[in-house]
Design a protein around this motif. Structure first.
Motif, PDB file in Angstrom:
ATOM      1  N   CYS A 173       0.849  -1.261  -0.028  1.00 60.83           N
ATOM      2  CA  CYS A 173       0.134   0.160  -0.078  1.00 60.83           C
ATOM      3  C   CYS A 173       1.083   1.254  -0.116  1.00 60.83           C
ATOM      4  O   CYS A 173       1.433   1.432   0.883  1.00 60.83           O
ATOM      5  CB  CYS A 173      -0.855  -0.106   1.230  1.00 60.83           C
ATOM      6  SG  CYS A 173      -1.930   1.292   1.181  1.00 60.83           S
ATOM      7  N   PRO A 174       0.577   2.154  -0.932  1.00 58.86           N
ATOM      8  CA  PRO A 174       1.478   3.452  -0.973  1.00 58.86           C
ATOM      9  C   PRO A 174       1.104   4.413   0.126  1.00 58.86           C
ATOM     10  O   PRO A 174       1.839   5.485   0.382  1.00 58.86           O
ATOM     11  CB  PRO A 174       1.289   4.073  -2.497  1.00 58.86           C
ATOM     12  CG  PRO A 174      -0.221   3.309  -2.704  1.00 58.86           C
ATOM     13  CD  PRO A 174      -0.423   1.828  -2.113  1.00 58.86           C
ATOM     14  N   MET A 175      -0.013   4.052   0.748  1.00 59.05           N
ATOM     15  CA  MET A 175      -0.403   4.879   1.953  1.00 59.05           C
ATOM     16  C   MET A 175      -0.094   4.450   3.255  1.00 59.05           C
ATOM     17  O   MET A 175      -0.362   5.067   4.170  1.00 59.05           O
ATOM     18  CB  MET A 175      -1.858   5.610   1.729  1.00 59.05           C
ATOM     19  CG  MET A 175      -2.225   5.866   0.415  1.00 59.05           C
ATOM     20  SD  MET A 175      -1.315   7.069   0.022  1.00 59.05           S
ATOM     21  CE  MET A 175      -1.751   8.498   1.171  1.00 59.05           C
ATOM     22  N   ARG A 205      -7.519  -2.776   9.830  1.00 61.18           N
ATOM     23  CA  ARG A 205      -6.761  -2.025   8.684  1.00 61.18           C
ATOM     24  C   ARG A 205      -7.934  -0.965   8.001  1.00 61.18           C
ATOM     25  O   ARG A 205      -7.343   0.086   7.523  1.00 61.18           O
ATOM     26  CB  ARG A 205      -6.203  -3.098   7.700  1.00 61.18           C
ATOM     27  CG  ARG A 205      -5.644  -2.485   6.444  1.00 61.18           C
ATOM     28  CD  ARG A 205      -4.365  -3.202   5.969  1.00 61.18           C
ATOM     29  NE  ARG A 205      -3.632  -2.312   5.217  1.00 61.18           N
ATOM     30  CZ  ARG A 205      -3.980  -1.980   3.970  1.00 61.18           C
ATOM     31  NH1 ARG A 205      -5.083  -2.234   3.514  1.00 61.18           N
ATOM     32  NH2 ARG A 205      -3.175  -0.982   3.277  1.00 61.18           N
ATOM     33  N   CYS A 213      -6.815   5.801   2.258  1.00 58.67           N
ATOM     34  CA  CYS A 213      -7.055   5.040   1.070  1.00 58.67           C
ATOM     35  C   CYS A 213      -7.282   5.851   0.265  1.00 58.67           C
ATOM     36  O   CYS A 213      -8.208   6.681   0.143  1.00 58.67           O
ATOM     37  CB  CYS A 213      -7.835   3.854   1.401  1.00 58.67           C
ATOM     38  SG  CYS A 213      -8.054   2.900   0.106  1.00 58.67           S
ATOM     39  N   ILE A 214      -6.549   5.719  -1.023  1.00 61.53           N
ATOM     40  CA  ILE A 214      -6.840   6.505  -2.273  1.00 61.53           C
ATOM     41  C   ILE A 214      -7.595   5.673  -3.270  1.00 61.53           C
ATOM     42  O   ILE A 214      -7.277   6.087  -4.403  1.00 61.53           O
ATOM     43  CB  ILE A 214      -5.409   7.447  -2.780  1.00 61.53           C
ATOM     44  CG1 ILE A 214      -4.249   6.621  -2.727  1.00 61.53           C
ATOM     45  CG2 ILE A 214      -5.339   8.679  -1.823  1.00 61.53           C
ATOM     46  CD1 ILE A 214      -4.045   5.624  -3.847  1.00 61.53           C
ATOM     47  N   ASP A 215      -7.850   4.612  -2.965  1.00 64.49           N
ATOM     48  CA  ASP A 215      -8.512   3.535  -4.047  1.00 64.49           C
ATOM     49  C   ASP A 215      -7.826   3.304  -5.073  1.00 64.49           C
ATOM     50  O   ASP A 215      -8.066   3.593  -6.046  1.00 64.49           O
ATOM     51  CB  ASP A 215      -9.962   4.021  -4.347  1.00 64.49           C
ATOM     52  CG  ASP A 215     -10.622   3.210  -4.956  1.00 64.49           C
ATOM     53  OD1 ASP A 215     -10.332   1.652  -4.685  1.00 64.49           O
ATOM     54  OD2 ASP A 215     -11.351   3.442  -5.919  1.00 64.49           O
ATOM     55  N   CYS A 216      -6.340   3.013  -4.931  1.00 66.43           N
ATOM     56  CA  CYS A 216      -5.494   2.258  -5.963  1.00 66.43           C
ATOM     57  C   CYS A 216      -5.798   0.969  -6.430  1.00 66.43           C
ATOM     58  O   CYS A 216      -5.491   0.457  -7.432  1.00 66.43           O
ATOM     59  CB  CYS A 216      -4.310   2.623  -5.845  1.00 66.43           C
ATOM     60  SG  CYS A 216      -3.526   1.566  -4.492  1.00 66.43           S
ATOM     61  N   GLY A 217      -6.187   0.124  -5.591  1.00 61.19           N
ATOM     62  CA  GLY A 217      -6.403  -1.140  -5.688  1.00 61.19           C
ATOM     63  C   GLY A 217      -5.303  -2.192  -5.472  1.00 61.19           C
ATOM     64  O   GLY A 217      -5.428  -3.275  -5.901  1.00 61.19           O
ATOM     65  N   CYS A 219      -3.731  -3.288  -3.190  1.00 66.99           N
ATOM     66  CA  CYS A 219      -3.836  -4.325  -1.878  1.00 66.99           C
ATOM     67  C   CYS A 219      -4.599  -5.706  -2.367  1.00 66.99           C
ATOM     68  O   CYS A 219      -4.128  -6.621  -2.066  1.00 66.99           O
ATOM     69  CB  CYS A 219      -4.529  -3.547  -0.792  1.00 66.99           C
ATOM     70  SG  CYS A 219      -6.106  -2.699  -1.517  1.00 66.99           S
ATOM     71  N   TYR A 233     -12.693  -1.373   1.199  1.00 66.72           N
ATOM     72  CA  TYR A 233     -12.234   0.055   1.545  1.00 66.72           C
ATOM     73  C   TYR A 233     -12.978   1.129   0.650  1.00 66.72           C
ATOM     74  O   TYR A 233     -13.010   2.396   1.168  1.00 66.72           O
ATOM     75  CB  TYR A 233     -10.667   0.249   0.975  1.00 66.72           C
ATOM     76  CG  TYR A 233      -9.905  -0.945   1.744  1.00 66.72           C
ATOM     77  CD1 TYR A 233     -10.096  -1.026   3.070  1.00 66.72           C
ATOM     78  CD2 TYR A 233      -8.699  -1.241   1.177  1.00 66.72           C
ATOM     79  CE1 TYR A 233      -9.284  -2.201   3.649  1.00 66.72           C
ATOM     80  CE2 TYR A 233      -7.831  -2.373   1.670  1.00 66.72           C
ATOM     81  CZ  TYR A 233      -8.039  -2.610   3.030  1.00 66.72           C
ATOM     82  OH  TYR A 233      -7.361  -3.588   3.779  1.00 66.72           O
TER      83      TYR A 233
HETATM   84  S1  SF4 Z   1      -6.762   0.905  -2.517  1.00 65.71           S
HETATM   85 FE1  SF4 Z   1      -5.325  -0.611  -0.885  1.00 65.71          FE
HETATM   86  S2  SF4 Z   1      -3.568  -0.150  -1.446  1.00 65.71           S
HETATM   87 FE2  SF4 Z   1      -4.587   1.586  -2.303  1.00 65.71          FE
HETATM   88  S3  SF4 Z   1      -4.674   3.083  -1.073  1.00 65.71           S
HETATM   89 FE3  SF4 Z   1      -6.304   1.796  -0.382  1.00 65.71          FE
HETATM   90  S4  SF4 Z   1      -5.635   0.458   1.066  1.00 65.71           S
HETATM   91 FE4  SF4 Z   1      -3.895   1.053   0.165  1.00 65.71          FE
END
Ligand code: SF4
Ligand code: SF4
Ligand code: SF4
Ligand code: SF4
Lengths: 267, 135, 539
Positions: A173-175, A205, A213-217, A219, A233
């Motif tokens: 996860c980048p965040m 989590r 979470c910036i919803d990059c997917g 994870c 998320y």
């Molecule tokens: S989508 Fe998953 S990997 Fe991406 S920021 Fe959110 S929790 Fe982290």
């Protein structure tokens, strides 16, 4: 599009306005994260599309943080899609990166990828090249909301019980950058055994990521048990949005409501 | 500034996941699963994710050791290799090739296993080579 | 491995791991897949998501059992009885694949005759599994369009290990579940390069690619390639035989590369004695392991991250290992160490890189002949890969064309484990792994994050037994077998049934292998790690 990206990177590197650019490279027959520096061959640079577009994305901001921590005085460029840019805004807000030390090189995502991601904003604010597609509604969350409570409950418990406790969702996860991770806090999650404590592990989590979470997917893509983490998320993000009017990383300068004390702000 | 991702294969279980070992200026900083690997498709288990941690551990052996007066003592490669080769020769001459045995390993590379059995068979002259696959 | 080689002609996993996703039924026996092979579990979870069914047989309940259509907990060491019971059901219900049997197999009649006087009731009585459950297992497996078998050390680490594997091969052939997509008999290799070590001839009876060392063309070919007049043609000693050879004063020197038998081998006290006795003990490793501490000379090798090379995974896929960082301290890649010693010994080696060694391997090994470092850029190649143009082989024995010609049925009867419980040693004890550790813990316990997850050994015990012994979670117990005793903490869990205890083997300070039974399978020479009799006492 890729030619324009290479041109831009070449410009930045040769004029010396950045020390290096974090992007992707094709090497050994695979796609890898890479730091391009002055004089490096940009021919092998790629955007992370192999069989489908965006199927070989990596957490480039994470890489950037690793490098920037060692070289805090240097400026770096980084290849960003919409989600990565949201990530940068979040990382600025959380004091992990300094905005004046980062030069984003933005590319938009094609419709197919935006669909697959159910992405709210499949493009960064600054685009170097390529055409924008507009955001997509959160159908997955809605479909799940329409199921009754017990169906939802058993769906999630079944999914969570597949977890092999790899911590991949956190590691990729980048965040995620905390030194002390709440998933490793024994008062919350017991350790030493599989299956992991459910639903505590996964909900801990989700809570901890609520304003990050910036919803990059990434994870979900890293989960060996194919647990639909992104959906979880997305739902958490939706609650943040309806309760506080907050969406992580959408506005460059927005503060997180979770970092304010006192009653919930007026909607 | 030397940032690298080196594509390699996991040293733990037989799944054989592929990942990048991430390094900055010669220090391993992380493990990143390879998305385009058909084996693990960008996923790893907990062991794989942390595989970079043991590599540069303080407890790694850094110098050859030779038993002197009952104690394992740090020595040069020269001394360790000379001792080993001459002792092997001595035992081969005194007791024959089959008095020497080799445990190869499921943890080292194919090339190294090959070389060990070649040494056992061609140089020493014994088929006493095995590894702990059985275990 | 020996079992599969006897039945099919090749000892390796028959199908690719990813094919599991396509199976209608997956029969998991003696494998704690989610813990030991998590990335194989990925495919199994996907198969379930795709509508496939999973059936699990294991004396100790594991994570995937929760997702199984049927989970059965058979008695320790009764795999053959269980499988024969299933095959009895299949024959009784006429679910066998007669065409496949007729066209592609031999010795079916003898196998069938041997089963004649074995009833499902008998199977039930030996295994402790109900007749109804054995019937369901058999039907779920036999009626599937494609069914895979997945097994691991829970099958092989027995004195009847080869019998167990042959029985699995029987089951697959009986129902035609071999040589097609999403089927097969699939051993999961415990360690990353077990497949490679076997492929490379790190075995007493074969050179690379399973070419026999006995007098014949291979022996000649290798002698010529290696520039020697002759090569030994007698079959060498296996690992346990080398250890007993030391006791008998026949083996005087032992060179151990990257292994830690003091922790990994059964009857550890006995192993230590042998290693203390041997005149010259050379240990090549990356840490000062309990085995290295006994050595006369310790040679610091490098980890996989500090050298180039290749590994072969459980599905016969050869992939590259690449050097990421320089070796720590003065350590050297293992191939360089061997080469240095060889040169001093008087046998010249002049390799400049692992790639050069690999090319030599390919030139001498038909199944690797088409593989080269260049071709390994990308997804890797699954052997057999006989030519430069060959794409590699995802699954073996295609369309029933077995490597050995026809698939061979074996008539096999149930034999009890070498050691059984009695009044003095009333508990069954079995061993295995935990998710955060690997093998003897040499590497994983030197990794902060993994050490954090599980710091010490423990013994799993059923609540009923805990009550009888008057112990609670976390108490210390003394556990003893006929070979030794250890102290350990206990963990109370329903995963093990009453009368059975389980302990992981990664921890040298609570080394369960002081207790395990070194009795081994007569053919595969694999010790019976999975069964021994112990007594327990509150400490
Ligand atoms: S989508 Fe998953 S990997 Fe991406 S920021 Fe959110 S929790 Fe982290
Ligand atoms: S989440 Fe949005 S911006 Fe990120 S890859 Fe998907 S579509 Fe592109
Ligand atoms: S990535 Fe999946 S399996 Fe791994 S810890 Fe997260 S939820 Fe569990
Ligand atoms: S990452 Fe885990 S599953 Fe993959 S090879 Fe390594 S130990 Fe096995």
């Amino acid at each position: 599009m890729i030619d324009r990206v290479k041109e831009k990177i070449n410009e930045l590197l040769s004029e010396g306005s950045v020390k290096g650019v974090v992007a992707l490279v094709t090497a050994n027959g695979h796609v890898a994260p890479c730091l391009f520096q002055k004089g490096d061959d940009l021919d092998t640079l790629c955007l992370g599309d192999t069989e489908k577009s965006g199927d070989a994305r990596y957490p480039l901001n994470r890489v950037l943080c690793t490098i920037a921590r060692q070289y805090p005085d240097d400026v770096f460029g980084v290849l960003v899609r919409g989600c990565d840019e949201r990530g940068l805004y979040g990382l600025y807000r959380l004091n992990q990166l300094e905005p004046d030390k980062v030069v984003p090189i933005g590319i938009p995502c094609p419709e197919s990828l935006a669909q697959a991601c159910e992405c709210k904003k499949p493009y960064p604010d600054d685009i170097v090249a390529g055409e924008k597609f507009e955001g997509i509604s959160q159908q997955g969350v809605e479909d799940m909301d329409n199921k009754d409570l017990s169906t939802r409950f058993s769906f999630w418990m079944d999914q969570f019980s597949k977890c092999v406790k790899c911590y991949g969702c956190r590691n990729i996860c980048p965040m995620c950058f905390c030194r002390e991770c709440s998933l490793e806090c024994e008062d919350l999650v017991s350790k030493g055994d599989l299956p992991v404590d459910i639903p505590v592990f996964h909900l801990t989590r989700a809570m901890h990521m609520a304003d990050r979470c910036i919803d990059c997917g990434l994870c979900e893509e890293a989960c060996p048990s194919d647990i639909p983490l992104r959906l979880l998320y997305k739902k958490t993000a939706e609650i943040m949005n309806t309760e506080f009017g907050f969406t992580s990383g959408i506005n460059k300068n927005e503060k997180s409501p979770l970092s304010l004390m006192g009653p919930a702000p007026e909607k | 500034m030397d940032y690298r991702n080196t594509l390699t294969t996991c040293t733990y279980c037989g799944c054989g996941c592929n990942f990048f070992l991430e390094s900055l200026d010669g220090k391993l900083t992380g493990t990143i699963p390879c998305k385009t690997s058909p084996v693990n498709e960008g996923k790893l288990c907990i062991k794989g994710w942390n595989v970079h941690q043991f590599v540069q551990s303080e407890r790694r052996l850094k110098q050859p050791l030779l038993r002197k007066n009952g104690e394992l003592t740090e020595v040069s490669w020269e001394e360790a290799l000379a001792f080993t080769a001459s002792k092997l020769k001595e035992i081969k001459e005194a007791n024959g090739s089959d008095a020497i045995g080799f445990f190869a390993s499921a943890k080292v590379t194919n090339e190294e296993n090959y070389l060990m059995q070649k040494f056992a068979r061609a140089a020493i002259g014994t088929n006493n080579v095995d590894h702990c696959a059985r275990l | 491995m020996a079992g599969l080689a006897a039945a099919f002609g090749s000892g390796a996993m028959t199908n690719a791991v990813s094919e599991l996703e396509l199976s209608d039924t997956i029969f998991i026996i003696g494998s704690n897949t989610a813990t030991s092979h998590p990335l194989v579990a990925t495919r199994i979870f996907r198969a379930i998501e795709n509508g496939g069914k999973v059936i699990v047989a294991d004396p100790r309940k594991n994570q995937i059992a929760d997702f199984a259509e049927l989970y059965i907990q058979h008695n320790l060491g009764t795999d053959v009885a269980l499988l024969n019971g299933m095959m009895r059901v299949i024959l009784d219900k006429n679910l066998q694949d007669d065409t496949f049997i007729a066209e592609n197999t031999e010795a079916f009649q003898a196998f069938k005759d041997a089963l004649d006087d074995f009833s499902v009731e008998e199977a039930s009585q030996i295994t402790g599994v109900s007749v109804a459950d054995i019937e369901t297992l058999a039907t779920l497996y036999a009626e599937a369009g494609s069914a895979s078998i997945v097994y691991c050390m829970g099958i092989t680490q027995h004195t009847t290990g080869v019998d167990n594997v042959k029985s699995l091969a029987n089951l697959a052939m009986l129902t035609g579940n071999i040589g097609k997509l999403g089927s097969g008999v699939n051993p999961l290799r415990g360690q990353n390069n077990v497949q490679g070590a076997c492929d490379m001839g790190a075995l007493p009876n074969v050179y690379t690619g399973y070419q026999p060392v006995t007098l014949g063309p291979a022996n000649k070919k290798f002698a010529q390639a290696w520039g020697v007049d002759e090569l030994p043609s007698n079959i060498g000693l296996t690992l346990p035989e080398m250890l007993s050879g030391i006791e008998k004063d026949e083996v005087k020197a032992l060179w151990i590369m990257g292994e830690n038998p003091v922790v990994s081998d059964p009857d550890a006290n006995h192993v230590v004695k042998a290693l203390e006795k041997v005149e010259l003990l050379i240990v090549q490793d990356i840490f000062l392991t309990p085995t290295a501490k006994l050595a006369d000379v310790v040679l610091p090798g490098t980890s996989f991250a500090e050298k180039d090379g290749t590994f072969a995974n459980t599905e016969r896929r050869v992939t590259r290992v690449r050097k990421a960082v320089d070796p720590v301290g003065d350590s050297k890649p293992d191939w360089e160490i061997i080469q240095d010693i060889s040169n001093r010994f008087g046998f010249e080696m002049t390799y400049t890189s692992p790639q050069e060694i690999f090319d030599e391997i390919a030139s001498l090994t038909p199944s690797y002949a088409g593989i080269s470092y260049d071709r390994l850029e990308g997804p890797g190649l699954q052997w057999p890969c006989p030519t430069k143009e060959h794409p590699g082989t995802p699954f073996l024995h295609k369309d029933g064309k077995f490597t050995r010609g026809k698939g061979l049925f074996h008539a096999i009867g149930h034999k009890p484990p070498n050691e059984v419980v009695d009044d003095e040693y009333p508990f069954w004890m079995t061993t295995g792994r935990v998710y955060a550790h690997y093998h003897t813990g040499t590497m994983t316990r030197n990794s902060e994050s993994l050490d954090f997850e599980v710091r010490e050994g423990f013994l799993e015990m059923n609540p009923a037994d805990a009550k009888t012994l008057d112990v609670c979670d976390g108490s210390q117990v003394k556990m003893a077998s006929r070979r030794g005793e250890i102290l350990t903490k206990i963990m109370i869990t329903e995963r093990v049934s009453p009368g059975l205890v389980f302990m992981p083997f990664h921890f040298e300070e609570a080394n369960v292998n002081k207790l395990t039974n070194p009795a081994f399978d007569p053919i595969a020479k694999i010790p019976e790690f999975k069964v021994c009799a112990v007594k327990l006492e509150k400490a």
